[in-house]
Structures are given as C-alpha cells and as structure tokens.
Design a protein around this motif. Structure first.
Motif, PDB file in Angstrom:
ATOM      1  N   GLU A  90       3.831  -0.091 -42.055  1.00  0.00           N
ATOM      2  CA  GLU A  90       5.036   0.434 -41.109  1.00  0.00           C
ATOM      3  C   GLU A  90       6.254   1.439 -41.893  1.00  0.00           C
ATOM      4  O   GLU A  90       6.526   2.476 -40.864  1.00  0.00           O
ATOM      5  CB  GLU A  90       5.513  -0.425 -40.607  1.00  0.00           C
ATOM      6  N   SER A  91       6.589   1.563 -43.144  1.00  0.00           N
ATOM      7  CA  SER A  91       7.215   2.809 -43.459  1.00  0.00           C
ATOM      8  C   SER A  91       6.909   4.462 -43.440  1.00  0.00           C
ATOM      9  O   SER A  91       7.205   5.579 -43.266  1.00  0.00           O
ATOM     10  CB  SER A  91       7.483   2.785 -45.178  1.00  0.00           C
ATOM     11  N   LYS A  92       5.585   4.513 -43.301  1.00  0.00           N
ATOM     12  CA  LYS A  92       5.088   5.896 -42.832  1.00  0.00           C
ATOM     13  C   LYS A  92       5.201   6.545 -41.036  1.00  0.00           C
ATOM     14  O   LYS A  92       4.565   7.700 -40.791  1.00  0.00           O
ATOM     15  CB  LYS A  92       3.952   5.616 -43.696  1.00  0.00           C
ATOM     16  N   PHE A  93       5.414   5.732 -40.148  1.00  0.00           N
ATOM     17  CA  PHE A  93       4.693   5.251 -39.263  1.00  0.00           C
ATOM     18  C   PHE A  93       6.148   6.638 -38.577  1.00  0.00           C
ATOM     19  O   PHE A  93       7.257   6.653 -38.611  1.00  0.00           O
ATOM     20  CB  PHE A  93       5.348   4.099 -37.995  1.00  0.00           C
ATOM     21  N   GLY A  94       5.700   7.267 -38.035  1.00  0.00           N
ATOM     22  CA  GLY A  94       6.692   7.489 -36.601  1.00  0.00           C
ATOM     23  C   GLY A  94       6.707   7.090 -35.787  1.00  0.00           C
ATOM     24  O   GLY A  94       6.888   5.780 -35.501  1.00  0.00           O
ATOM     25  N   PHE A  95       7.258   7.586 -34.009  1.00  0.00           N
ATOM     26  CA  PHE A  95       8.106   7.596 -32.804  1.00  0.00           C
ATOM     27  C   PHE A  95       6.694   6.792 -32.232  1.00  0.00           C
ATOM     28  O   PHE A  95       6.849   5.756 -32.161  1.00  0.00           O
ATOM     29  CB  PHE A  95       8.887   8.928 -32.310  1.00  0.00           C
ATOM     30  N   ARG A  96       5.689   7.247 -32.037  1.00  0.00           N
ATOM     31  CA  ARG A  96       4.234   6.848 -31.498  1.00  0.00           C
ATOM     32  C   ARG A  96       3.813   5.496 -31.944  1.00  0.00           C
ATOM     33  O   ARG A  96       3.358   4.818 -31.481  1.00  0.00           O
ATOM     34  CB  ARG A  96       3.334   8.153 -30.995  1.00  0.00           C
ATOM     35  N   GLU A  97       3.581   6.029 -33.594  1.00  0.00           N
ATOM     36  CA  GLU A  97       3.261   4.562 -33.908  1.00  0.00           C
ATOM     37  C   GLU A  97       3.804   3.429 -33.976  1.00  0.00           C
ATOM     38  O   GLU A  97       3.715   2.307 -33.410  1.00  0.00           O
ATOM     39  CB  GLU A  97       2.702   5.183 -36.025  1.00  0.00           C
ATOM     40  N   LYS A  98       5.073   3.966 -33.933  1.00  0.00           N
ATOM     41  CA  LYS A  98       6.206   2.391 -34.307  1.00  0.00           C
ATOM     42  C   LYS A  98       5.434   1.904 -32.634  1.00  0.00           C
ATOM     43  O   LYS A  98       5.854   0.678 -32.262  1.00  0.00           O
ATOM     44  CB  LYS A  98       7.481   3.282 -34.351  1.00  0.00           C
ATOM     45  N   TYR A  99       6.201   2.878 -31.578  1.00  0.00           N
ATOM     46  CA  TYR A  99       6.572   2.201 -30.554  1.00  0.00           C
ATOM     47  C   TYR A  99       4.766   1.347 -30.119  1.00  0.00           C
ATOM     48  O   TYR A  99       4.691   0.281 -29.458  1.00  0.00           O
ATOM     49  CB  TYR A  99       5.501   3.403 -29.404  1.00  0.00           C
ATOM     50  N   TRP A 100       2.931   2.058 -30.640  1.00  0.00           N
ATOM     51  CA  TRP A 100       2.565   0.968 -30.175  1.00  0.00           C
ATOM     52  C   TRP A 100       2.599  -0.334 -31.069  1.00  0.00           C
ATOM     53  O   TRP A 100       1.548  -1.127 -30.975  1.00  0.00           O
ATOM     54  CB  TRP A 100       1.386   2.239 -30.699  1.00  0.00           C
ATOM     55  N   PHE A 101       2.849   0.350 -33.176  1.00  0.00           N
ATOM     56  CA  PHE A 101       3.294  -0.816 -33.558  1.00  0.00           C
ATOM     57  C   PHE A 101       4.001  -2.433 -32.377  1.00  0.00           C
ATOM     58  O   PHE A 101       3.601  -2.893 -32.365  1.00  0.00           O
ATOM     59  CB  PHE A 101       3.611  -0.903 -34.592  1.00  0.00           C
ATOM     60  N   TYR A 102       5.501  -1.373 -31.745  1.00  0.00           N
ATOM     61  CA  TYR A 102       6.072  -2.882 -31.342  1.00  0.00           C
ATOM     62  C   TYR A 102       4.844  -3.473 -30.381  1.00  0.00           C
ATOM     63  O   TYR A 102       5.289  -4.525 -29.994  1.00  0.00           O
ATOM     64  CB  TYR A 102       7.579  -2.563 -31.038  1.00  0.00           C
TER      65      TYR A 102
END
Length: 514
Positions: free
Chosen positions: A217-229
């Motif tokens: 998760e520490s390497k996520f950008g905006f879009r990756e964070k969005y889909w992770f949440y």
C-alpha cells in the motif's frame, strides 16, 4: 417508472438538451445536400414524437422502409459526432485524446519531431492528472516513433522510455487487479447478499486476503489507493463490519478532498464514495458527521466547477435525496420529512431514463418508512405494495423481504386481521423461497401470528418479551442487518410505552451524541 424505449436512436434524441439539439441542427446544416436531407427530417420526426412509432415515420412519405435502418444508423453517428465536437474544453480526458489524435496525424505525415513534442507535453498532463493508462499508451507510441526517428540521444532516450513503460505498466496492473477484486466482491454482494454464517465469513475473508497479500500500500498512487479502499469497503459490507466500512469509506472520500482536482476529473467515483460513506455513518448512527458530510457533498455538487451532465445529475439526485431521507429516519423527524416526497417523485420521473428499478424501489421503501413513522399506515402500505408487486426486482431480494415484513406490521396497526393472516402465510412462503428466513424474520412472523391469541391484558407483557428477544438478536453479527431495514425494537417500545414511534426514535437520537 417510465417504460424505457428500446430504440437506441429515439432514446438518444430524447436525452439531448435544447442546446445540444440546436448545435446538432447547426452541424447538420453544414452537411445538408439533396442526398442527406432525409436524416435531418428523421431527426425532426423523432424529436417531436412522444414514443417511437415506425408507422408514423413511414407515413411522412419522406423515408421509405428499405432506407430506414441505414438512415437511423447514419443519424445516430452524426448526433454523436455533433456532441463530440461540442464537449466542454475543461474535460481533461477529451483534451488528452484530442492531443493524441493530433500526434497520430503528424506521425502519419512523417513529422516525427512535431509528433514527439505533442506526445511529451500530453504525457506530462496525463501523469499530473493520474491518467496512467493514457500515459502508458503515449509511452508506447513514443517508443514506436523513436525506433524510426534516430537521434544522437537515442540510447538515453530509450532507457528513459523503458523505465517509464515498466513503472506505468506495474501501476496499471495493480489498479486492474484491485478493480477486478472490487467488482468481484460487488458481484458476490448482488448474488448472495451479506454473509450469513461463520463459513461464509471465512470464505470472503480468505478470498479477499488472497488477492491483496502481495500488494504494498505504501507504493500506491491516487488510482491504486482508490481501488484499494473500494475493494476493502465491499469486503467490509459483505461481512457486516460497519466500523471497517466507515474507515475505508472515509479514506475514499478524504482521498478526493485531499486531491480536489480529482473530484472534477472523477466525479462519479467522488459521488459514489460519499454515498457509501454516508451509508456507513447511517449504519453506525453517527448523526453529527452524517449532517456535516451531507452538507459538504451538496456544497461540492453546487460548486460551478463541478461537472454537469445527465448522468451526474441523476447520480447526484439519487445519493443526496437517499441520504436526506436517511437523516430524517435516523433522527425520527418523519413529519418534517414529508415535504421531500413530492420532490422525490417528480425527480424520479425526470431521471427515469437513467435510474434502474432497484433504485426506484429503494426510494419507495424509504418513503413507506417515513409514512410508517408518521403513523400513516395506508400510505405506507401503498408504497410497499409497489415493491411487493414488482416482478422485475430480482437483484435485491432483501428489499422484497423487508417490504413484506413492514407491510405485515402496518396491517396489524390498521387492525386488518383477515388480511394479516393471509399476508403472514404468503410472506412466510416467500421468505422460505428466497432462503432468507433468519431468526429476526421468524420471530416477527411468529409474534404477529400469535398476537390475536393473547388476552388484551397480556399483550403488553408479550411485547416486552419480544423486545428482550430482539435486543439479544441485535447483538448477533448475522442478524443485525435486519434492524437496519426495520427498527422493530423502537416499534415494540412504542407499543409498550403507548407512545409514538417517532418520539421514541427522536429520544434515542438525542441521547446518541455522536
């Protein structure tokens, strides 16, 4: 809800705004020749028609039957071209695609240097706006051009493009995996609903953890964070962990407020995140934050910078008014909320082409709940019957189940004993058929069936017994869902204390200071 027309061309024309129709006619006049005036005539006929009627089109005498199919296809395409030419310039995705098209034109003319210059500038814009799929496509195109346009810096340039391609490919792969997981969990929710046992809980938990175990998760950008949440939210909803759903819905919403430009670039994701966040607050009865974020959502939608189109208008209506009703149900202010009902019914007609029956039925259930809380039981039953008699509502069986249960209680309040007996039998059969007969449902049916067998002096004692039983059931992880649809405990308390259910809920809302 209005019956959706099946003819795509007719539906498209009816969706056009006045300005879009005017723009199309200006655009079409440029194309107008003796050979294509018929498609403009077809547009005018369909624009004036209330329903699609092929006989009416042919009766005009302008168009022959053998021409109609090709003419409709041509008109459909020209309308889309006209809309495409008039898309607002602030839409970054259209800007990026337009620049890509310009780069392709220059490349095809052999003007490699000019094409590369446009691509480099467009790539920076794409990265700044987190459009990584578009950025990756640009890098791949740059690699193609560089392989033909030889410069002294080709070695360094090649290494730079390879590194960019690898990084973008990695990030796009992560986004794709997380969006796939989110969609799969949503599919499980639609198919089977919330988990109903420890075995189902373990299956969902194992399934989820297996798909995210290797992600950092520490390497996520905006879009990756969005889909992770997003994926975490659906997992939380499925296992009925409402604290976790609140946590990840909050992170989803805050991600947008921390990156305000993304609100205007991804307005649908922003609206959905706010809806799920408000739903989580409703489930937790977190009244103060519910009000705060509902007001903030309305302010953001009203901002002139917020994008405007038919889809966003329908979603904004859906999420804002759903949660306005939720707030009144949460506070027990049923009488104060009735002004919303005619507004909602009018807006349902206005947005009928963009909302499915499930969302309309959900509004009807909440309207029925408002009338029930206001002790207007006939009106309550009227809206519940719209759900119960709907033969197309296959994706939300839980809504059908609780509509029937609330209808049973409303009939009891009206003293319709004969109908109640028949309704009890049909509801019991329905719940068995739907495989949704849990303890809460069983207890409600058994209690209502036996009420007429009790002596009047014993009824209050039986209400107290049932109240104690439901208080225990509410603590059960797999039974608490029922109390979100149907506040049976407050109803029982209103009968025990001979008070209005609205007063009971208002009192609880005041005691709950969250």
């Amino acid at each position: 809800m209005a019956n959706h027309q099946k003819d795509f061309l007719f539906v498209l024309i009816k969706s056009l705004s006045k300005s879009e129709k005017r723009q199309f006619k200006i655009f079409a006049s440029r194309l107008e020749t003796s050979s294509n005036t018929k498609f403009i005539e077809l547009f005018n006929i369909l624009d004036k028609s209330e329903v699609y009627d092929e006989k009416l089109i042919l009766k005009s005498g302008v168009i022959q039957k053998v021409q109609l199919s090709n003419l409709k296809s041509y008109l459909y395409k020209q309308i889309l071209v006209s809309i495409r030419l008039n898309i607002p310039s602030q839409n970054i995705r259209y800007q990026l695609r337009e620049q890509m098209d310009f780069a392709v034109i220059l490349y095809n003319k052999g003007l490699y240097k000019q094409s590369l210059k446009i691509l480099d500038k467009t790539k920076q814009q794409a990265l700044e706006n987190d459009e990584k799929y578009m950025a990756y496509e640009i890098v791949e195109f740059e690699k193609l051009i560089e392989s033909q346009y030889i410069t002294r810096s080709i070695q360094g340039r090649a290494d730079e493009l390879v590194v960019q391609a690898k990084e973008l490919n990695y990030r796009n792969t992560i986004s794709s995996k997380l969006s796939n997981l989110s969609l799969q969990l949503y599919g499980i929710m639609l198919k089977t609903g919330y988990v109903k046992s420890d075995a189902e809980y373990k299956y969902i938990d194992d399934y989820f953890n297996r798909h995210i175990s290797k992600l950092d998760e520490s390497k996520f950008g905006f879009r990756e964070k969005y889909w992770f949440y997003n994926a975490n939210l659906w997992r939380s909803f499925l296992v009925q962990d409402f604290l976790a759903s609140y946590k990840f819905a909050y992170k989803w919403v805050q991600l947008f407020y921390d990156n305000p430009n993304m609100i205007y670039l991804n307005p649908v994701f922003f609206l959905k995140g706010n809806h799920y966040f408000l739903e989580s607050l409703y489930m937790l009865k977190y009244k103060s934050n519910f009000k705060k974020y509902l007001n903030l959502l309305e302010e953001t939608i009203a901002d002139p910078k917020f994008p405007s189109n038919d889809n966003l208008a329908s979603l904004s209506f859906l999420y804002v008014y759903n949660n306005k009703l939720n707030l009144h149900i949460l506070e027990g202010t049923f009488a104060e909320s009735e002004y919303l009902i005619p507004e909602i019914l009018n807006k349902l007609k206005l947005h009928s082409e963009h909302l499915d029956e499930h969302h309309e039925m959900l509004f009807f259930y909440k309207i029925a709940s408002i009338y029930f809380g206001n002790e207007k039981y006939n009106e309550c039953i009227n809206y519940l019957d719209k759900i119960i008699n709907n033969k197309n509502l296959t994706m939300r069986e839980d809504l059908m189940c609780f509509a029937r249960l609330l209808s049973l209680i409303a009939h009891y309040e009206l003293g319709k004993d004969y109908y109640l007996e028949n309704h009890l039998k049909s509801t019991y059969k329905f719940l068995l058929k739907m495989n949704d007969l849990h303890e809460v449902q069983k207890e409600i049916i058994k209690f209502l069936r036996n009420l007429n067998n009790f002596y009047p002096a014993d009824i209050k004692k039986e209400f107290k017994k049932m109240h104690a039983r439901f208080v225990e059931l509410e603590k059960n992880t797999y039974e608490k869902r029922a109390f979100l649809y149907l506040d049976i405990i407050s109803w029982l308390e209103s009968k025990i204390e001979n008070r209005k259910i609205a007063d009971i809920i208002k009192e609880k809302a005041k005691l709950n200071n969250r």
